[in-house]
Design an enzyme around this catalytic site. Sequence first.
Site, PDB file in Angstrom:
ATOM      1  N   ASP A  63       3.616  -1.076  -6.346  1.00  0.00           N
ATOM      2  CA  ASP A  63       4.671  -0.062  -6.241  1.00  0.00           C
ATOM      3  C   ASP A  63       6.020  -0.777  -6.304  1.00  0.00           C
ATOM      4  OD1 ASP A  63       2.320   1.291  -5.462  1.00  0.00           O
ATOM      5  OD2 ASP A  63       3.478   2.709  -4.255  1.00  0.00           O
ATOM      6  N   LYS A 132       6.907   7.784  -9.173  1.00  0.00           N
ATOM      7  CA  LYS A 132       6.854   8.124  -7.752  1.00  0.00           C
ATOM      8  C   LYS A 132       8.254   8.485  -7.285  1.00  0.00           C
ATOM      9  CE  LYS A 132       5.522   5.832  -3.392  1.00  0.00           C
ATOM     10  NZ  LYS A 132       4.863   4.622  -2.826  1.00  0.00           N
ATOM     11  N   LYS A 168       3.438  10.763  -8.148  1.00  0.00           N
ATOM     12  CA  LYS A 168       3.245  10.677  -6.698  1.00  0.00           C
ATOM     13  C   LYS A 168       4.512  11.097  -5.974  1.00  0.00           C
ATOM     14  CE  LYS A 168       1.982   7.621  -2.881  1.00  0.00           C
ATOM     15  NZ  LYS A 168       1.511   6.273  -2.482  1.00  0.00           N
TER      16      LYS A 168
END
Length: 232
Positions: A63, A132, A168
């Site tokens: 991430d 995300k 996400k």
Amino acid sequence: PGCPRVAAVCVYPDMVATARAAVEGTGIQVASVATAFPSGRAGLPVKLADTAAAVAAGADEIDMVIDRGAFLSGRYLQVFEEITAVKEACRRSDGRPDAHLKVIFETGELQTYDNVRRASWLAMLAGADFIKTSTGKVAVNATPPVTLLMLEAVRDFHAATGTQVGVKPAGGIRTTKDAMKYLVMVNETLGDGWLSADWFRFGASSLLNDLLMQRQKLTTGRYSGPDYVTVD
């Protein structure tokens, strides 16, 4: 015990090996926040070393957080090239699958919906496997309007390129009822093909506890409290 498992546990790079050993054989992925999370304030060599260390330790997913200063200054090529460099650092040389790359925008700092859509396309063109919303470390995190914009960008990107990208929303989704609204949004915008952990995730740090209490309510007819389910 019958509750479905989470898709992944997310840890800092120095904890990847510990998490890897803890979830071995469960099917749960190990994700690692890298690139000077959550601020993104580090030079590219540091960010790449951070990523490479996590991948070498066994991370299945990375991430990364974009450089919002560069993005908001209009230095889009710099952001694009940083994402492509981190994507390259996700590759393995031992034949194992490469780590998937989730690109975090920190949408609460991007100021406009146009910027959210622009960041979505930039990240997908640079090779993101997931986009995300947030780190969960700022005042404004995932919201339905921002998530809808990202879902629409993913839909349009898939139509244009044939490449499927995951989404996400993270931060601020604390109740099961809120999560269901997001799932409806995914189904209506992208369809059944995205309704799996491979293509849609929640940041579930707070949500998971409420979900467990809701499942217990369905089983027993009564809500549990913090003495039975950790509410943190």
